[in-house]
Design a protein around this motif. Structure first.
Motif, PDB file in Angstrom:
ATOM      1  N   ILE A 187      -6.640 -71.157 -24.133  1.00 34.31           N
ATOM      2  CA  ILE A 187      -7.691 -71.752 -22.875  1.00 34.31           C
ATOM      3  C   ILE A 187      -9.022 -70.693 -23.117  1.00 34.31           C
ATOM      4  O   ILE A 187      -9.994 -71.095 -23.407  1.00 34.31           O
ATOM      5  CB  ILE A 187      -7.292 -71.446 -21.536  1.00 34.31           C
ATOM      6  N   GLY A 188      -8.801 -69.396 -23.411  1.00 32.31           N
ATOM      7  CA  GLY A 188      -9.932 -68.447 -23.645  1.00 32.31           C
ATOM      8  C   GLY A 188     -10.621 -68.800 -24.760  1.00 32.31           C
ATOM      9  O   GLY A 188     -11.850 -68.794 -24.626  1.00 32.31           O
ATOM     10  N   ASP A 189     -10.060 -69.063 -25.815  1.00 36.53           N
ATOM     11  CA  ASP A 189     -10.587 -69.346 -27.023  1.00 36.53           C
ATOM     12  C   ASP A 189     -11.406 -70.583 -27.018  1.00 36.53           C
ATOM     13  O   ASP A 189     -12.655 -70.852 -27.393  1.00 36.53           O
ATOM     14  CB  ASP A 189      -9.580 -69.383 -28.258  1.00 36.53           C
ATOM     15  N   THR A 190     -10.960 -72.009 -26.320  1.00 39.92           N
ATOM     16  CA  THR A 190     -11.600 -72.979 -26.224  1.00 39.92           C
ATOM     17  C   THR A 190     -12.738 -72.851 -25.503  1.00 39.92           C
ATOM     18  O   THR A 190     -13.995 -73.103 -25.628  1.00 39.92           O
ATOM     19  CB  THR A 190     -10.686 -73.984 -25.499  1.00 39.92           C
ATOM     20  N   GLY A 222      -5.945 -69.077 -35.469  1.00 43.19           N
ATOM     21  CA  GLY A 222      -7.516 -69.013 -35.647  1.00 43.19           C
ATOM     22  C   GLY A 222      -8.370 -68.542 -34.661  1.00 43.19           C
ATOM     23  O   GLY A 222      -9.293 -69.072 -34.448  1.00 43.19           O
ATOM     24  N   VAL A 223      -7.829 -67.524 -33.945  1.00 41.33           N
ATOM     25  CA  VAL A 223      -8.680 -67.085 -32.821  1.00 41.33           C
ATOM     26  C   VAL A 223      -9.344 -65.495 -33.097  1.00 41.33           C
ATOM     27  O   VAL A 223      -8.560 -64.659 -33.737  1.00 41.33           O
ATOM     28  CB  VAL A 223      -7.601 -66.668 -31.515  1.00 41.33           C
ATOM     29  N   HIS A 224     -10.391 -65.377 -32.650  1.00 39.16           N
ATOM     30  CA  HIS A 224     -11.176 -64.008 -32.932  1.00 39.16           C
ATOM     31  C   HIS A 224     -11.439 -63.462 -31.761  1.00 39.16           C
ATOM     32  O   HIS A 224     -11.833 -64.087 -30.853  1.00 39.16           O
ATOM     33  CB  HIS A 224     -12.593 -64.319 -33.820  1.00 39.16           C
ATOM     34  N   LEU A 225     -11.026 -62.022 -31.856  1.00 44.93           N
ATOM     35  CA  LEU A 225     -11.364 -61.505 -30.336  1.00 44.93           C
ATOM     36  C   LEU A 225     -11.815 -59.961 -30.845  1.00 44.93           C
ATOM     37  O   LEU A 225     -11.403 -59.445 -32.041  1.00 44.93           O
ATOM     38  CB  LEU A 225     -10.210 -60.950 -29.680  1.00 44.93           C
ATOM     39  N   GLU A 226     -12.478 -59.404 -29.878  1.00 44.28           N
ATOM     40  CA  GLU A 226     -12.841 -58.143 -30.256  1.00 44.28           C
ATOM     41  C   GLU A 226     -12.215 -57.227 -29.033  1.00 44.28           C
ATOM     42  O   GLU A 226     -12.446 -57.459 -27.702  1.00 44.28           O
ATOM     43  CB  GLU A 226     -14.595 -57.674 -30.072  1.00 44.28           C
ATOM     44  N   GLU A 227     -11.348 -56.041 -29.537  1.00 42.03           N
ATOM     45  CA  GLU A 227     -10.606 -55.359 -28.605  1.00 42.03           C
ATOM     46  C   GLU A 227     -11.600 -54.247 -28.061  1.00 42.03           C
ATOM     47  O   GLU A 227     -12.074 -53.541 -28.495  1.00 42.03           O
ATOM     48  CB  GLU A 227      -9.566 -54.807 -29.433  1.00 42.03           C
ATOM     49  N   ARG A 280     -13.748 -60.617 -25.555  1.00 39.43           N
ATOM     50  CA  ARG A 280     -13.041 -59.515 -25.385  1.00 39.43           C
ATOM     51  C   ARG A 280     -11.545 -59.447 -25.130  1.00 39.43           C
ATOM     52  O   ARG A 280     -11.070 -60.401 -24.323  1.00 39.43           O
ATOM     53  CB  ARG A 280     -13.641 -58.533 -23.837  1.00 39.43           C
ATOM     54  N   ASN A 281     -10.723 -58.805 -25.685  1.00 40.73           N
ATOM     55  CA  ASN A 281      -9.442 -58.819 -25.530  1.00 40.73           C
ATOM     56  C   ASN A 281      -9.190 -57.196 -24.773  1.00 40.73           C
ATOM     57  O   ASN A 281      -9.294 -56.214 -25.327  1.00 40.73           O
ATOM     58  CB  ASN A 281      -8.919 -58.608 -26.975  1.00 40.73           C
ATOM     59  N   HIS A 282      -8.903 -57.465 -23.448  1.00 43.30           N
ATOM     60  CA  HIS A 282      -8.561 -56.095 -22.454  1.00 43.30           C
ATOM     61  C   HIS A 282      -7.142 -55.719 -22.654  1.00 43.30           C
ATOM     62  O   HIS A 282      -6.588 -55.861 -21.736  1.00 43.30           O
ATOM     63  CB  HIS A 282      -9.210 -56.767 -21.160  1.00 43.30           C
ATOM     64  N   VAL A 283      -6.755 -55.208 -23.721  1.00 47.40           N
ATOM     65  CA  VAL A 283      -5.485 -55.056 -24.011  1.00 47.40           C
ATOM     66  C   VAL A 283      -5.019 -53.950 -22.905  1.00 47.40           C
ATOM     67  O   VAL A 283      -5.709 -52.953 -22.779  1.00 47.40           O
ATOM     68  CB  VAL A 283      -5.311 -54.816 -25.584  1.00 47.40           C
TER      69      VAL A 283
END
Length: 705
Positions: A155-158, A266-271, A173-176
């Motif tokens: 959902i976030g990627d879309t 196929g998802v791109h995130l910045e941690e 943002r990937n809030h790990v």
């Protein structure tokens, strides 16, 4: 009147609105802030769109000496004052002033043909926001991603893709979860197993099992638990290198596991995990404290949250000392509550002259009351009158006054009412001085607003975290970080979603009751899809690489679409057979529909790029026009999905597009027809829009079946 300037970008509603805006300024010049109310026409056979301003305008201008005598004349005037436009073929009045608008078929065809030469990006909706942050996925370090992370990631990627398409600068943002007490437990267990600190990935093995073993040790050994707590302090102080090194190694192993999932999807995130915001916590909390929002509460630091707005005060005693209806009602309630048998108090108001059917209903309620729950109060003197409660008024008001609820207000006695509820306070510093999720989230919000200059911050988590984020947002509004008016920027939104269920209606798990690992789930979807492909196609005509790529595209796409087509707030059942079905509203059906369109174009033997440059599109039949109009409504679907943060709106549009193409193709011969060029261009336009929909949903299109 001069012709209105034509606008060839943005949604159809937006373009129609611009034409009607010109007319409204002429029709009601003394009402300057009237926005055109444009909607899709509910009766498709009557028109394409409607302008619905007439009734609301009439309610504004009647009684002001207007020349109009009702909403229909207002609508007729708006229609008369419309500037000339190539877009609009005809208008008509329906009912009390609704203006039906039929678009020019020639204009629709021209717009589609322009898109084919200028590119689908010219149809991107235009949003007022410039920069947004989408916070999604957010797995915990030392734990594998499981099916519970599927929805947030997809959902976030879309949402990010749709906003990016609308020319918004999106920070993904990937809030790990890479900070907190669990790391003391993990690091201490690591040192216990490997005292020299020299550890390889193989030594740790499967990180999930390592985490479970350390948790078991933590729960069963108080001495180990104490060492783990000290390890957290040592880690967070940053003074001992071995703790930092162990923490970094655990994080890196987890990242490699996460990347396997993101690569498949196929998802791109910045941690930017919890640890990133840790240095900003004192700054954020100081600002909140300086504004008087943080209070001491039994050793902890908390922010008191009140949901709702202040309402008008309730007058309990008039200025001249007389009691009011409110004081009588309070006294009635006060006198009845001590009765142990009273469990339900219903206030029923019957006005004089009430119709007989309501009197009968009241009598029936009373009969039920005598048998069960007791109706204890009725305003108009049925059974209990106001005078009966008069003696209780001073007692009731005295008790309210003792509770500090009654205040003086211009000589009257009033009770200040707050609409809404007090909720448990937001703890920002624990009794031991440690920080928690709330302090980290407040620091992250502060950073995103002040350092990253985000105008819209979107958090994609399960609905279970809704109350937590409501408190965070309420605290930010109290501090002045966010405006009280939620329609203004900067703003925050919590995108909640329901559970992934199994066929048994419970959380989707393996037979051993373990949560399903996301890698395993995706690999199984691909495997099943490949098996179905081998049965369906002539394998000799496919290379091994084509089979593999198609199985990935369809398998992973099926998993994504099965999630996204549902309203995100609802739970949905994960079922491979349903999502891999090639009939109905599934990714498989849609991907195969796209591949069939590509096959039609290939079989024609025509150079589609040459046709775009030299050919002409003509929408001569009803099915052609319906398909063409739906293509033009693509920007509206994306805009609505963005504004409401509901990807299922785009899925509905895509499925409807496929259905309209099927109707067109079954009624209109393409290859070899006299209209071949025009219809091939319509096929290509459909394929282009479908591909953009797939892209926004994170699905890879297929061109061959």
């Amino acid at each position: 009147m001069a012709a209105a300037p034509e606008h060839h970008t943005g949604s159809l509603k937006e373009q129609i609105a611009k034409v009607f805006e010109v007319s409204l300024k002429v029709t009601v010049p003394d009402e300057p802030d009237v926005a055109p109310l444009i909607a899709v026409c509910s009766k498709k056979e009557a028109a394409d769109y409607q302008c619905n301003n007439a009734m609301s305008l009439w309610s504004k201008i009647k009684g002001k000496g207007t020349e109009f005598r009702g909403p229909q004349p207002v609508g007729q005037a708006i229609m008369r004052n419309l500037p000339t436009s190539d877009m609009i073929e005809s208008c008509s009045i329906a009912g009390p002033g609704f203006i039906n608008v039929k678009l020019s078929t020639q204009w629709i065809a021209k717009r589609i043909q322009n898109m084919l030469t200028d590119g689908i990006d010219t149809w991107a909706p235009r949003l007022s926001v410039k920069r947004a942050i989408v916070d999604f996925s957010s797995p915990n370090i030392a734990k594998e991603m499981h099916v519970g992370h599927l929805r947030s990631t997809i959902i976030g990627d879309t949402i990010a893709r749709m906003l990016e398409y609308a020319k918004v600068d999106v920070l993904r943002r990937n809030h790990v979860g890479d900070w907190g007490t669990q790391f003391g437990m993990l690091i201490e267990f690591l040192f216990e197993k490997f005292p020299d600190g020299e550890v390889t990935d193989q030594d740790i093995g499967e990180l999930e099992l390592f985490y479970k073993a350390s948790k078991q040790r933590f729960d069963g050994d108080d001495e180990f638990k104490e060492r783990a707590r000290k390890a957290v302090v040592a880690l967070q102080s940053g003074k001992e290198e071995k703790y930092q090194k162990a923490w970094a190694q655990i994080c890196e192993i987890s990242r490699r596991g996460f990347e396997k999932v993101y690569e498949r999807l196929g998802v791109h995130l910045e941690e930017m995990g919890e640890s990133f915001y840790n240095p900003y916590i004192p700054l954020a909390l100081k600002e909140l404290n300086d504004k008087g929002l943080i209070k001491d509460d039994e050793g902890a630091k908390v922010i008191k949250i009140i949901e709702g707005k202040k309402a008008l005060p309730l007058v309990a005693m008039e200025k001249d000392g007389r009691y009011s209806y409110a004081s009588t009602d309070f006294a009635a309630l006060w006198s009845l509550l001590p009765e142990e048998e009273v469990k339900w108090i219903i206030f029923v108001i019957l006005q004089s002259g009430t119709e007989e059917k309501y009197q009968k209903a009241w009598a029936q309620i009373c009969e039920i009351n005598r048998k069960g729950s007791k109706i204890v109060y009725q305003r108009q003197g049925v059974h209990l009158g106001e005078s009966l409660n008069n003696t209780y008024i001073p007692l009731a008001l005295e008790e309210l006054d003792d509770e500090g609820l009654i205040e003086d207000d211009e000589d009257a006695k009033v009770i200040k009412i707050i609409e809404g509820n007090k909720v448990p306070p937001l703890i920002v510093t624990k009794t031991d001085g440690g920080y928690n999720y709330a302090s980290t989230d407040l620091a992250a919000l502060w950073y995103r607003l002040n350092e990253e200059k985000a105008e819209w911050i979107i958090y994609v988590t399960d609905v279970g975290q809704r109350e937590h984020f409501k408190k965070i947002f309420a605290a930010a509004k109290s501090a002045g970080w966010l405006p009280a008016d939620e329609s203004k920027y900067p703003k925050t939104s919590h995108v909640g979603f329901g559970l992934v269920l199994g066929d048994d209606g419970k959380r989707f798990r393996t037979r051993s009751t373990e949560v399903v690992k996301l890698v395993d789930l995706l690999d199984q979807a691909k495997r099943r899809c490949k098996e179905a492909l081998v049965e369906r196609v002539k394998v000799a005509e496919w290379t091994a690489e084509e089979l593999e790529q198609t199985a990935e595209a369809v398998g992973y796409g099926a998993v994504k679409y099965a999630d996204l087509k549902n309203n995100r707030l609802t739970n949905y059942t994960f079922n491979y057979d349903q999502m891999l079905n090639d009939k109905g509203n599934t990714a498989v059906y849609l991907l195969y529909a796209h591949a069939r369109i590509c096959s039609i174009i290939r079989k024609s033997g025509k150079d589609i790029e040459q046709l775009k440059r030299e050919g002409q599109m003509l929408l001569q039949t009803d099915d052609e026009r319906k398909l063409g109009l739906h293509l033009l409504q693509f920007a509206e679907a994306v805009e609505e999905a963005c504004t409401n943060l509901l990807p299922n709106i785009l899925c509905e549009y895509l499925y409807d597009l496929s259905e309209k193409f099927t109707s067109f193709y079954s009624e209109c011969k393409v290859v070899g027809s006299a209209e071949e060029t025009s219809r091939l261009l319509l096929c290509e336009a459909t394929a282009v829009v479908m591909r953009k929909c797939f892209h926004l949903l994170g699905i890879t299109p297929v061109y061959k079946i």
